[in-house]
Design a protein around this motif. Sequence first.
Motif, mmCIF file in Angstrom:
data_model
loop_
_atom_site.group_PDB
_atom_site.id
_atom_site.type_symbol
_atom_site.label_atom_id
_atom_site.label_comp_id
_atom_site.label_asym_id
_atom_site.label_seq_id
_atom_site.Cartn_x
_atom_site.Cartn_y
_atom_site.Cartn_z
ATOM 1 N N MET A 1 -5.037 -59.354 -18.093
ATOM 2 C CA MET A 1 -5.422 -60.789 -18.275
ATOM 3 C C MET A 1 -5.354 -61.443 -16.837
ATOM 4 N N ASP A 2 -6.222 -62.185 -16.563
ATOM 5 C CA ASP A 2 -6.168 -62.884 -15.155
ATOM 6 C C ASP A 2 -5.137 -64.207 -15.333
ATOM 7 N N LYS A 3 -4.873 -64.465 -14.225
ATOM 8 C CA LYS A 3 -3.999 -65.656 -14.221
ATOM 9 C C LYS A 3 -4.595 -67.090 -13.515
ATOM 10 N N VAL A 4 -4.465 -68.089 -13.882
ATOM 11 C CA VAL A 4 -5.105 -69.431 -13.730
ATOM 12 C C VAL A 4 -3.867 -70.451 -13.616
ATOM 13 N N ILE A 5 -4.100 -71.229 -12.268
ATOM 14 C CA ILE A 5 -3.139 -72.279 -12.198
ATOM 15 C C ILE A 5 -3.922 -73.688 -11.902
ATOM 16 N N ILE A 6 -3.432 -74.359 -12.796
ATOM 17 C CA ILE A 6 -4.374 -75.987 -12.631
ATOM 18 C C ILE A 6 -3.446 -76.741 -11.818
ATOM 19 N N VAL A 7 -3.795 -77.182 -10.933
ATOM 20 C CA VAL A 7 -3.030 -78.135 -9.751
ATOM 21 C C VAL A 7 -3.783 -79.361 -9.856
ATOM 22 N N GLU A 8 -3.115 -80.376 -8.926
ATOM 23 C CA GLU A 8 -3.845 -81.775 -9.089
ATOM 24 C C GLU A 8 -4.901 -81.880 -7.906
ATOM 25 N N GLY A 9 -4.665 -81.189 -6.611
ATOM 26 C CA GLY A 9 -5.634 -81.380 -5.653
ATOM 27 C C GLY A 9 -5.568 -80.387 -4.727
ATOM 28 N N LYS A 10 -6.488 -80.287 -3.766
ATOM 29 C CA LYS A 10 -7.048 -79.224 -2.815
ATOM 30 C C LYS A 10 -5.546 -78.886 -1.847
ATOM 31 N N THR A 11 -4.957 -79.921 -1.584
ATOM 32 C CA THR A 11 -3.688 -79.762 -0.738
ATOM 33 C C THR A 11 -2.564 -78.770 -1.598
ATOM 34 N N ASP A 12 -2.436 -79.012 -2.673
ATOM 35 C CA ASP A 12 -1.473 -78.035 -3.761
ATOM 36 C C ASP A 12 -2.176 -76.788 -3.810
ATOM 37 N N ARG A 13 -3.467 -76.719 -4.089
ATOM 38 C CA ARG A 13 -4.250 -75.117 -3.942
ATOM 39 C C ARG A 13 -3.942 -74.481 -2.601
ATOM 40 N N ASP A 14 -3.973 -75.266 -1.444
ATOM 41 C CA ASP A 14 -3.862 -74.702 -0.218
ATOM 42 C C ASP A 14 -2.170 -74.204 -0.024
ATOM 43 N N GLN A 15 -1.629 -75.012 -0.288
ATOM 44 C CA GLN A 15 -0.112 -74.761 -0.220
ATOM 45 C C GLN A 15 0.156 -73.373 -1.114
ATOM 46 N N LEU A 16 -0.296 -73.357 -2.250
ATOM 47 C CA LEU A 16 0.071 -72.197 -3.168
ATOM 48 C C LEU A 16 -0.692 -70.780 -2.560
ATOM 49 N N LEU A 17 -1.902 -71.021 -1.951
ATOM 50 C CA LEU A 17 -2.588 -69.967 -1.408
ATOM 51 C C LEU A 17 -1.789 -69.102 -0.045
ATOM 52 N N LYS A 18 -0.909 -70.218 0.316
ATOM 53 C CA LYS A 18 -0.105 -69.746 1.455
ATOM 54 C C LYS A 18 1.045 -68.660 1.193
ATOM 55 N N VAL A 19 1.471 -68.948 -0.132
ATOM 56 C CA VAL A 19 2.707 -67.973 -0.614
ATOM 57 C C VAL A 19 2.255 -67.010 -1.724
#
Length: 108
Positions: A1-19
């Motif tokens: 099963m794939d995982k999906v994370i819902i965030v508020e904005g692009k900056t949040d997405r970019d932070q998560l992609l770093k880790v």
Amino acid sequence: MDKVIIVEGKTDRDQLLKVLNESVEILCSNGTLSYEKLEEWAEWLESSEIYLFVDADDSGNKLRKRITQEIPDVQHLYTHKMYREIATTPLDVLAEILEHAHFEVKKP
């Protein structure tokens, strides 16, 4: 099963992609959740493990409530209130939160 994370904005997405050290679909709500947006996300939401990771502020709390109404089985992730926003949460703290939720993260 794939995982999906819902965030508020692009900056949040970019932070998560770093880790994150695994392939995860990160959907940006841009602070709102409309019927159209849910339709757009339908393919991910139907077949995925869904996580919600929003800021610890009023807009994040409102969005959390709305998404919980629409997607009752969403799993909630929280940043520490002292950081208030995902974008300002230190990467090591984000990694710890994600690792605790069984995501693969990059080790510093």
